[in-house]
Design a protein around this motif. Structure first.
Motif, PDB file in Angstrom:
ATOM      1  N   HIS A1134       0.829  -1.215   0.000  1.00  0.00           N
ATOM      2  CA  HIS A1134       0.000   0.000   0.000  1.00  0.00           C
ATOM      3  C   HIS A1134       0.861   1.262   0.000  1.00  0.00           C
ATOM      4  O   HIS A1134       0.524   2.265  -0.638  1.00  0.00           O
ATOM      5  CB  HIS A1134      -0.927   0.000   1.216  1.00  0.00           C
ATOM      6  N   LYS A1135       1.971   1.194   0.698  1.00  0.00           N
ATOM      7  CA  LYS A1135       2.845   2.370   0.772  1.00  0.00           C
ATOM      8  C   LYS A1135       3.437   2.699  -0.605  1.00  0.00           C
ATOM      9  O   LYS A1135       3.461   3.864  -1.029  1.00  0.00           O
ATOM     10  CB  LYS A1135       3.960   2.099   1.787  1.00  0.00           C
ATOM     11  N   SER A1136       3.883   1.674  -1.318  1.00  0.00           N
ATOM     12  CA  SER A1136       4.476   1.927  -2.634  1.00  0.00           C
ATOM     13  C   SER A1136       3.413   2.422  -3.621  1.00  0.00           C
ATOM     14  O   SER A1136       3.678   3.297  -4.454  1.00  0.00           O
ATOM     15  CB  SER A1136       5.140   0.654  -3.158  1.00  0.00           C
ATOM     16  N   ARG A1137       2.207   1.885  -3.521  1.00  0.00           N
ATOM     17  CA  ARG A1137       1.137   2.342  -4.421  1.00  0.00           C
ATOM     18  C   ARG A1137       0.787   3.807  -4.150  1.00  0.00           C
ATOM     19  O   ARG A1137       0.537   4.579  -5.086  1.00  0.00           O
ATOM     20  CB  ARG A1137      -0.099   1.449  -4.233  1.00  0.00           C
ATOM     21  N   LEU A1138       0.775   4.192  -2.889  1.00  0.00           N
ATOM     22  CA  LEU A1138       0.465   5.586  -2.543  1.00  0.00           C
ATOM     23  C   LEU A1138       1.486   6.538  -3.162  1.00  0.00           C
ATOM     24  O   LEU A1138       1.128   7.621  -3.658  1.00  0.00           O
ATOM     25  CB  LEU A1138       0.443   5.744  -1.016  1.00  0.00           C
ATOM     26  N   GLN A1139       2.761   6.125  -3.164  1.00  0.00           N
ATOM     27  CA  GLN A1139       3.794   6.967  -3.756  1.00  0.00           C
ATOM     28  C   GLN A1139       3.560   7.150  -5.259  1.00  0.00           C
ATOM     29  O   GLN A1139       3.686   8.256  -5.799  1.00  0.00           O
ATOM     30  CB  GLN A1139       5.168   6.322  -3.503  1.00  0.00           C
ATOM     31  N   VAL A1140       3.148   6.074  -5.924  1.00  0.00           N
ATOM     32  CA  VAL A1140       2.878   6.142  -7.372  1.00  0.00           C
ATOM     33  C   VAL A1140       1.709   7.092  -7.651  1.00  0.00           C
ATOM     34  O   VAL A1140       1.761   7.938  -8.561  1.00  0.00           O
ATOM     35  CB  VAL A1140       2.587   4.720  -7.916  1.00  0.00           C
ATOM     36  N   VAL A1141       0.630   6.972  -6.866  1.00  0.00           N
ATOM     37  CA  VAL A1141      -0.558   7.811  -7.074  1.00  0.00           C
ATOM     38  C   VAL A1141      -0.205   9.281  -6.903  1.00  0.00           C
ATOM     39  O   VAL A1141      -0.611  10.136  -7.700  1.00  0.00           O
ATOM     40  CB  VAL A1141      -1.681   7.391  -6.096  1.00  0.00           C
ATOM     41  N   LEU A1219      -4.539   5.787   2.493  1.00  0.00           N
ATOM     42  CA  LEU A1219      -4.239   6.366   3.810  1.00  0.00           C
ATOM     43  C   LEU A1219      -5.021   5.655   4.911  1.00  0.00           C
ATOM     44  O   LEU A1219      -4.492   5.368   5.990  1.00  0.00           O
ATOM     45  CB  LEU A1219      -4.602   7.856   3.818  1.00  0.00           C
ATOM     46  N   GLU A1220      -6.295   5.388   4.615  1.00  0.00           N
ATOM     47  CA  GLU A1220      -7.157   4.748   5.615  1.00  0.00           C
ATOM     48  C   GLU A1220      -6.630   3.347   5.944  1.00  0.00           C
ATOM     49  O   GLU A1220      -6.527   2.965   7.118  1.00  0.00           O
ATOM     50  CB  GLU A1220      -8.579   4.684   5.059  1.00  0.00           C
ATOM     51  N   VAL A1221      -6.278   2.562   4.925  1.00  0.00           N
ATOM     52  CA  VAL A1221      -5.815   1.181   5.141  1.00  0.00           C
ATOM     53  C   VAL A1221      -4.468   1.170   5.865  1.00  0.00           C
ATOM     54  O   VAL A1221      -4.239   0.352   6.775  1.00  0.00           O
ATOM     55  CB  VAL A1221      -5.719   0.450   3.781  1.00  0.00           C
ATOM     56  N   LEU A1222      -3.570   2.072   5.466  1.00  0.00           N
ATOM     57  CA  LEU A1222      -2.259   2.122   6.137  1.00  0.00           C
ATOM     58  C   LEU A1222      -2.422   2.473   7.611  1.00  0.00           C
ATOM     59  O   LEU A1222      -1.713   1.929   8.473  1.00  0.00           O
ATOM     60  CB  LEU A1222      -1.372   3.153   5.438  1.00  0.00           C
ATOM     61  N   GLY A1223      -3.333   3.379   7.910  1.00  0.00           N
ATOM     62  CA  GLY A1223      -3.575   3.714   9.310  1.00  0.00           C
ATOM     63  C   GLY A1223      -4.117   2.534  10.089  1.00  0.00           C
ATOM     64  O   GLY A1223      -3.738   2.294  11.247  1.00  0.00           O
ATOM     65  N   GLU A1224      -5.018   1.749   9.450  1.00  0.00           N
ATOM     66  CA  GLU A1224      -5.562   0.566  10.127  1.00  0.00           C
ATOM     67  C   GLU A1224      -4.461  -0.466  10.378  1.00  0.00           C
ATOM     68  O   GLU A1224      -4.449  -1.119  11.433  1.00  0.00           O
ATOM     69  CB  GLU A1224      -6.681  -0.034   9.259  1.00  0.00           C
ATOM     70  N   ASN A1225      -3.543  -0.625   9.419  1.00  0.00           N
ATOM     71  CA  ASN A1225      -2.419  -1.558   9.610  1.00  0.00           C
ATOM     72  C   ASN A1225      -1.605  -1.188  10.848  1.00  0.00           C
ATOM     73  O   ASN A1225      -1.280  -2.034  11.676  1.00  0.00           O
ATOM     74  CB  ASN A1225      -1.491  -1.535   8.384  1.00  0.00           C
ATOM     75  N   ILE A1226      -1.264   0.084  10.953  1.00  0.00           N
ATOM     76  CA  ILE A1226      -0.417   0.524  12.078  1.00  0.00           C
ATOM     77  C   ILE A1226      -1.156   0.344  13.398  1.00  0.00           C
ATOM     78  O   ILE A1226      -0.579  -0.120  14.398  1.00  0.00           O
ATOM     79  CB  ILE A1226      -0.008   1.995  11.867  1.00  0.00           C
ATOM     80  N   ARG A1227      -2.449   0.698  13.418  1.00  0.00           N
ATOM     81  CA  ARG A1227      -3.204   0.562  14.680  1.00  0.00           C
ATOM     82  C   ARG A1227      -3.360  -0.905  15.077  1.00  0.00           C
ATOM     83  O   ARG A1227      -3.350  -1.237  16.275  1.00  0.00           O
ATOM     84  CB  ARG A1227      -4.563   1.240  14.533  1.00  0.00           C
ATOM     85  N   ALA A1228      -3.506  -1.799  14.098  1.00  0.00           N
ATOM     86  CA  ALA A1228      -3.627  -3.233  14.415  1.00  0.00           C
ATOM     87  C   ALA A1228      -2.342  -3.761  15.066  1.00  0.00           C
ATOM     88  O   ALA A1228      -2.392  -4.524  16.035  1.00  0.00           O
ATOM     89  CB  ALA A1228      -3.938  -4.020  13.138  1.00  0.00           C
ATOM     90  N   ILE A1229      -1.198  -3.369  14.530  1.00  0.00           N
ATOM     91  CA  ILE A1229       0.083  -3.803  15.113  1.00  0.00           C
ATOM     92  C   ILE A1229       0.250  -3.207  16.507  1.00  0.00           C
ATOM     93  O   ILE A1229       0.730  -3.868  17.434  1.00  0.00           O
ATOM     94  CB  ILE A1229       1.254  -3.386  14.203  1.00  0.00           C
ATOM     95  N   GLU A1230      -0.161  -1.950  16.678  1.00  0.00           N
ATOM     96  CA  GLU A1230      -0.003  -1.290  17.978  1.00  0.00           C
ATOM     97  C   GLU A1230      -0.826  -1.990  19.061  1.00  0.00           C
ATOM     98  O   GLU A1230      -0.384  -2.134  20.197  1.00  0.00           O
ATOM     99  CB  GLU A1230      -0.427   0.178  17.829  1.00  0.00           C
ATOM    100  N   GLN A1264       9.398  -0.881  13.750  1.00  0.00           N
ATOM    101  CA  GLN A1264      10.419   0.070  13.279  1.00  0.00           C
ATOM    102  C   GLN A1264      10.124   0.522  11.844  1.00  0.00           C
ATOM    103  O   GLN A1264      10.254   1.711  11.497  1.00  0.00           O
ATOM    104  CB  GLN A1264      11.800  -0.591  13.369  1.00  0.00           C
ATOM    105  N   LEU A1265       9.689  -0.430  11.013  1.00  0.00           N
ATOM    106  CA  LEU A1265       9.335  -0.095   9.638  1.00  0.00           C
ATOM    107  C   LEU A1265       8.211   0.949   9.603  1.00  0.00           C
ATOM    108  O   LEU A1265       8.275   1.952   8.859  1.00  0.00           O
ATOM    109  CB  LEU A1265       8.904  -1.371   8.910  1.00  0.00           C
ATOM    110  N   MET A1266       7.209   0.722  10.419  1.00  0.00           N
ATOM    111  CA  MET A1266       6.059   1.633  10.415  1.00  0.00           C
ATOM    112  C   MET A1266       6.437   3.007  10.972  1.00  0.00           C
ATOM    113  O   MET A1266       5.960   4.044  10.483  1.00  0.00           O
ATOM    114  CB  MET A1266       4.912   1.024  11.221  1.00  0.00           C
ATOM    115  N   GLU A1267       7.266   3.015  11.996  1.00  0.00           N
ATOM    116  CA  GLU A1267       7.652   4.285  12.600  1.00  0.00           C
ATOM    117  C   GLU A1267       8.416   5.156  11.598  1.00  0.00           C
ATOM    118  O   GLU A1267       8.203   6.369  11.518  1.00  0.00           O
ATOM    119  CB  GLU A1267       8.507   4.016  13.839  1.00  0.00           C
ATOM    120  N   THR A1268       9.306   4.526  10.794  1.00  0.00           N
ATOM    121  CA  THR A1268      10.054   5.314   9.797  1.00  0.00           C
ATOM    122  C   THR A1268       9.181   5.707   8.606  1.00  0.00           C
ATOM    123  O   THR A1268       9.459   6.688   7.905  1.00  0.00           O
ATOM    124  CB  THR A1268      11.256   4.499   9.297  1.00  0.00           C
TER     125      THR A1268
END
Length: 1333
Positions: A1134-1141, A1219-1230, A1264-1268
């Protein structure tokens, strides 16, 4: 209502020139005066006292040297740079002033009697000695020649329609015998008539009128010709028509004079030759002759040049009178007496073509005079005296005074008139505030007559009532009396007479006078300060003593005195303002200075000046004749037609036909300038529309009237909202409620202002208000207008910006209710019988209306045994109540009082059919009291009261009671009516519980059941609600056996497992079924490792560790690793796709900015399948869908919003969805940190260090990946756009343009702001085990 005031007289000493002047004309370009004499042409310089050029006509032989020559016409021709002169001998000469050459361009053998040029100087008309007219062009080419005397009428001859004969016509008051009377012969002209033709042109030069003596009758006739010298019309036979002739420039009237049998008139002819209006000259028949009539350039003033006829042993007196008209009445405004000295005899009189109010006079002794006039309104200037609104209008030897404080009398009528011995030229009102009605009148004989108000023992014969009184009725207006007459000898010169040598008469507060006279030189004035001296015994008349004369270096063109500050301001022709310190021991003139110390100078001469205060600083106001309005030397407006100051207010009328009012108390000059230049708000009290051309006459002090005069002369009184509100506020501050109320009622001001102006004072003085108003109808009117809004903030904001410091009102009570209560208490204290209807109104007006109390008061009146004679009857009170309230509503309320007499009384006043209500009332009267009241309350839908009455009717009506409770859901109220120990209470609780179960409120239903002792239903309800503890309690109350409890616990445990409440299910199985093995398995299933270990060791079943516990822990570790791997993979994708968009969008914006303006309207042309869209595109595409789903339920709306952000590649909101999906990913790990921490502890406990270390390492890497990645995904620009959006209510065109230039528009427009806020990682949470690092 205006007078002519002399602004600037110019008198030059006699020029040393040969011969006697015969005529003159003005040189428009050089500003000189050209005078023709029997010897030639003389040019007088700008100072008028020296000859600058002289052209002799005798030397050229055009005029005889013996002095018998005569110039019959003279015209300045600026385009040809010469003067055209016609001589009586018949020569037409062109005199070049520059070269002083004379050329004869034509000659008429029979001689010339007159030469007249058209106003456009394209044509010249000559009248010859053979009684012919010759029309020529400007180049002196003849057009045509005609005989003056024509037999036919002209082209405009009237057409007889044959409507009857003379004998059958109506003849008015003369009767039918007038038809048979022979027409009287036209009398020949007067003996003094010179018999010469007179010529006058219409203002546009299309027609010319010629007056000539008819050779047959000897009387004058006026004929009208066009430019081609074709006769248009001939005047009707007019007996006694004289030589004077002048066509009004506006074109509607031709002025002539006529001597009648008993008077001397100025008559007016129309273009068709018929008479149209007249006015009488103030002389006896045969006393004077009229030499000339002259209209000024704008047709507002008619100048008449007269001479005495019968004078023995002396020269005749000469006069010039200036007449104006208004409302179809002619006023003699100024009278100039030139005396009888030969050298002061008038030779020529003419108006200036450029300046319409400048009059030029030339006397025989080469003495030249000019007068500049302007219009002024003479009115009282005070504010506290009772004679403050008097306006004086000069009309010959009378002063017409209108007292506007008593009545608005339209001119030419007046309240009273002052009759003087001579024609009046100036009127001045006293500048003392307490005596502002006193007047000083200066007449043509230089006498000042003082009229004062006061106790006069006898009626003054010189004062007569006008429109009020005089017909036997007693007038309520006080009139002044003639106190003294003083002669003024200041500035008189016996050698050279100068009529109107004194101007700007001002009556100072100390009873002294100021007048302005002419100085030694033309550009100098003298300020004379005059004081009255005691009368000398034996003297014929009293004189004013000259206290001192102050020379002024400049021409004084205005003088004003402030009655408030007693300041005298003098304006000079160059605009300089001087202050005259008259109260000093030695009065002096000093420059007027602003608060900053700079001298004040008007940029243009102001015709009207006034002194006032703006923000406490004394300033001088000025208005030019070109509508420019100045405050000191600052121009604040350029469209002001008139102004007036009153108290702290300034009123102006404008060219846009509005009247504006400003409060100067807290207003700056800049704010005034802004208020005059901008249009006020529609509901602003500062501005109101007025009729076209209206001018302010006066403002009536201590009142709200503003008197305006229309161009025709009629008056209109307006009550300017600003003045009205200011006066009302003053009255309310002084607790003068009656005056304020009457004014508000008359002028339709909302009565809420009585309270809103100062709520605290009004409430404290409610009794004062009622006693002053003292009218039931007025108090009722006040009640009915009451509203909750504060009218000082909405409809009537304060003009000066000040607001009351008092608290607005009690916060816990509504405004209307508060006023009604306070007023009602006050009225009940003063006289409850008198104010009965007002008290009823106070009850009804409240919110909600207290109709029961009002009806009860009506009922009390009905039951009153000893009625008061002043008291209102019950019938009258009820009738009034029906006027306020709908009769059906009142009928219901009366029924609610349970008083059948009152019900019948109300019903009789309504339109109800007795068949409707009598059977119902009869049935009610047969019932038991409580059941009767229950029936009434149920009919009125007052179910709470109905339940109360029905509960008292006994157990036989309980079923009906319960049905009513169920129908109307009145369970809560019903429970209050019975004790908890009664069976009725239990039945009601049972019904209430069933009702709550239907609403799926199981826990509340269970509580109701349990409270009433219905434990079985309570048990079921607690089970349904998931309250297993309460269910077990109910089972205990029901006496369940051990097996029953075990079965109940097992069934509830199954439901808890379904709800993923493993810990609670384990407690039930362990404690109530003693099945601890199953409990341990449930705890392992729910990953409750530590609780499972506790039970294993409690029951000493260590074998379960090997069989179940360890495998479950390892399985949990594997599943967590798989979950982390999936989350990491999805996150990176999702992160790489966001950069392309984002890169695609940035490129799209850059390409569009190269070709289009920054608003990018063509962005909509992009395909919807691509993600390259902008904010404007998004908002336009989805606005319709948003509006369509807005009516859905909140659950569906959230579902729709989730669908809106699609992850499909190319969708418009793909970046937002990412953005919405990436935020859900981070919150799930947290959120899994805590579970992993507990799992790690169990893995270490049983020696699985390798597995534990692997899990801890993987989670740490993902975190660490998500924080950076967070700063890369949620960039700083994205976060700022959510705080300061590019498009929004606070955006401007400049901010949007700047955003485009900064490429900020590629950031998506997100309707959910939380999506652009990065998720936070809790670093303080300790989840890692040190021993695994």
């Amino acid at each position: 209502m205006r007078n002519l005031r002399l602004v600037r007289p110019r008198g030059a000493r006699s020029a040393a020139a040969p011969g006697t002047p015969q005529c003159c004309c003005l040189s428009a370009e050089s500003g000189t005066v050209l005078v023709g004499s029997q010897h030639g042409l003389v040019e007088l310089g700008p100072s008028r006292d020296a000859v600058t050029r002289e052209i002799s006509l005798t030397a050229e032989g055009f005029m005889p040297e013996d002095g018998s020559g005569c110039i019959v016409g003279m015209e300045d021709l600026p385009e040809q740079e010469c003067v055209c002169i016609a001589t009586a001998a018949g020569d037409i000469l062109l005199c070049n002033l520059r070269t002083e050459q004379v050329e004869c361009v034509g000659s008429v053998d029979s001689g010339l009697s007159i030469m007249s040029w058209s106003p456009d100087q394209e044509l010249v008309l000559l009248a010859t000695g053979q009684q012919t007219l010759i029309m020529m062009t400007r180049d002196f080419e003849p057009i045509t020649e005609k005989q003056i005397h024509q037999d036919e009428f002209g082209e405009g001859k009237f057409v007889a329609l044959g409507w009857g004969k003379k004998e059958t016509q109506f003849h008015g008051s003369e009767g039918k015998q007038a038809a048979h009377r022979k027409q009287t012969e036209v009398l020949p002209t007067s003996s003094w008539d010179d018999g010469k033709p007179r010529v006058t042109w219409r203002g546009d030069g299309q027609f010319v009128a010629v007056s000539a003596v008819c050779p047959e009758t000897g009387a004058r006739k006026v004929r009208v010709w066009n430019r081609e010298l074709v006769l248009q019309s001939t005047s009707e036979p007019i007996s006694g028509l004289e030589q004077a002739l002048s066509w009004r420039p506006s074109g509607n009237l031709i002025a002539c004079t006529q001597e009648k049998t008993n008077r001397h008139d100025v008559v007016f002819l129309e273009k068709n030759g018929l008479l149209h209006g007249e006015f009488t000259l103030p002389f006896r028949k045969g006393q004077v002759k009229v030499n000339e009539l002259l209209w000024n350039a704008d047709s507002t003033i008619l100048a008449i040049w007269l001479e005495d006829l019968k004078v023995e042993n002396s020269n005749p007196n000469s006069y010039v009178q200036l007449w104006t008209t208004g409302n179809y009445h002619w006023y003699l405004k100024q009278s100039l007496h030139f005396g009888n000295l030969e050298k002061n005899q008038l030779v020529s009189l003419l108006w200036d073509r450029e300046k319409p109010y400048r009059l030029h006079v030339l006397c025989q002794g080469w003495h030249y005079l000019s007068y500049d006039w302007h219009w002024t309104t003479d009115h009282g200037m005070g504010e506290s005296s009772q004679h403050v609104a008097n306006v004086a209008v000069i009309d010959g030897d009378k002063v017409l005074v209108t007292a506007f404080q008593h009545a608005v009398v339209p001119p030419p009528l007046c309240t009273f008139e002052l009759q003087l011995q001579q024609a009046v030229n100036q009127v001045a009102f006293h500048t003392d505030l307490t005596r502002s009605g006193d007047m000083a009148v200066l007449d043509a004989d230089n006498k000042i007559s003082l009229y004062r108000y006061g106790q006069s023992t006898v009626n003054d014969p010189t004062v007569r009532f006008g429109a009020v009184g005089g017909n036997g009725s007693k007038a309520a207006v006080e009139t002044p009396y003639l106190d003294k007459i003083y002669r003024v000898d200041v500035g008189s010169d016996d050698d050279v007479i100068n009529p109107l040598g004194l101007r700007f008469l001002t009556w100072l507060p100390d009873d002294s006078f100021l007048v302005v006279g002419q100085g030694q030189h033309a550009a100098q004035s003298v300020l004379h300060h005059l004081t009255a001296v005691p009368k000398v015994v034996g003297a014929e008349e009293e004189h004013l003593n000259l206290r001192l004369s102050v020379p002024v270096d400049g021409e004084v063109i205005s003088l004003c005195c402030s009655p408030v500050t007693k300041t005298v301001a003098v304006q000079l022709a160059d605009g300089q303002i001087l202050k005259y310190l008259w109260e000093a021991s030695s009065p002096v003139l000093e420059p007027w200075q602003t608060s900053g110390g700079s001298a004040v100078r008007f940029p243009y001469p102001c015709m009207q000046t006034s002194i006032t205060r703006i923000s406490g600083e004394e300033v001088i106001l000025g208005l030019t004749d070109r509508f420019r309005f100045f405050v000191n030397d600052i121009e604040v407006a350029s469209n002001i037609t008139s102004f007036a100051t009153y108290s702290e207010f300034l009123l102006v009328t404008t060219n846009s036909h509005t009247c504006q009012c400003f409060c100067l108390k807290n207003l700056s000059v800049k704010a005034l300038q802004g208020g005059l230049s901008s249009a006020a708000a529609p509901n602003s009290e500062t501005l109101r529309k007025v009729e076209r051309g209206s001018r302010i006459v006066t403002v009536v002090p201590q009142d709200t009237k503003v008197v305006l005069q229309m161009p025709r002369g009629n008056l209109e009184t307006v009550h300017h909202r600003a003045l009205v509100l200011a006066q009302i506020r003053k009255w309310l501050d002084r607790l003068m409620f009656r005056e304020a109320f009457q004014c508000m009622r008359k002028l339709r001001i909302n009565l809420n202002l009585l309270y809103d102006h100062n709520p605290k004072v009004f409430l404290e003085n409610a009794e004062t208000f009622i006693r002053q108003i003292d009218s039931v109808n007025y108090i009722n009117l006040f009640f009915t207008e009451l509203k909750e809004e504060d009218f000082t903030k909405s409809m009537y904001p304060s003009l000066n910006g000040s607001s009351n410091a008092q608290p607005r009102r009690h916060t816990d009570q509504k405004k209307v209710n508060l006023i009604c209560d306070v007023m009602r208490v006050a009225m009940e204290h003063i006289d409850p019988q008198k104010y009965c209807l007002s008290i009823l109104t106070a009850h009804v007006k409240k919110s909600p209306p207290e109709l029961e109390i009002a009806l009860q008061k009506v009922h009390d009146l009905r039951e009153s045994i000893t009625p008061d004679a002043k008291a209102v009857s019950a019938e009258e009170a009820l009738k009034y109540l029906l006027f306020l309230v709908d009769v059906n509503e009142l009928y219901d309320y009366s029924l609610g009082t349970y008083d059948f007499n009152l019900v019948i009384m109300v019903a009789e006043k309504s339109q109800k059919d007795p068949k409707e209500y009598l059977p119902f009332l009869n049935a009610l009267q047969k019932m038991e009291k409580n059941y009767q009241r229950y029936t009434i309350d149920r009919h009125l839908k007052r179910y709470r009261k109905a339940l109360g009455h029905l509960s008292r009717c006994g157990p036989e009506h309980f079923s009906e009671f319960l049905n009513l409770v169920k129908d109307q859901n009145q369970y809560h109220e019903a429970l209050k009516l019975y004790p908890s120990s009664t069976p009725e209470y239990k039945d009601i609780s049972n019904a209430y519980g069933e009702y709550l179960i239907q609403k799926q409120l199981y826990e509340q239903a269970a509580l109701i059941f349990a409270r009433a002792g219905i434990f079985a239903k309570a048990l079921d309800a607690f089970q349904s609600s998931g309250s297993w503890q309460q269910a077990l309690c109910m089972a205990s109350r029901l006496g369940y056996t051990k097996d029953q409890l075990s079965s109940l616990a097992r069934s509830m445990a199954g439901k808890l497992v379904e709800q993923r409440k493993h810990a609670e299910a384990a407690i039930l199985l362990e404690q109530y079924t003693q099945d601890y093995e199953e409990a341990v398995l449930l705890l392992l299933e729910g990953a409750l490792w530590e609780e499972a270990l506790r039970l294993i060791h409690k029951y000493d079943r260590l074998d379960i560790l090997e069989t179940n516990f360890k495998p479950a822990v390892l399985e949990a570790q594997r599943s967590q690793l798989i979950f982390l791997d999936n989350q990491k993979t999805a996150f990176l994708r999702h992160k790489s796709r966001l950069q392309v968009v984002r890169e695609l969008k940035e490129k799209a914006c850059e390409s569009l900015q190269d070709y289009e303006m920054p608003n990018c309207p063509e962005l909509d042309l992009f395909s919807e399948t691509s993600s390259v869209v902008t904010a404007s595109d998004l908002s336009s595409k989805y606005s319709h869908s948003n509006s369509r789903i807005s009516a859905r339920s909140s659950k569906n709306r959230r579902k729709a919003e989730r669908k809106r952000y699609s992850l499909k590649e190319g969708s418009p909101f793909e970046d937002i969805a990412l953005l919405e999906v990436l935020g859900e990913n981070i919150r799930a790990i947290e959120t899994m940190k805590g579970d992993v921490y507990i799992l790690l502890k169990q893995l270490v406990l049983f020696g699985y260090d390798e597995q534990a270390g692997a899990l801890q390492q993987v989670l740490e890497e993902v975190l660490q990946l998500m924080e950076t990645s967070i700063p890369e995904i949620w960039t700083l620009d994205l976060q700022q756009s959510s705080v300061n959006p590019v498009l929004g209510p606070n955006s401007t065109a400049n901010s949007i343009m700047a955003a485009y230039q900064q490429k900020r528009m590629m950031t998506p427009v997100v309707q959910d702001p939380e999506l652009v806020i990065p998720p936070k990682l809790n670093k303080n949470l300790q989840w890692k085990l040190h021993l695994l690092q």
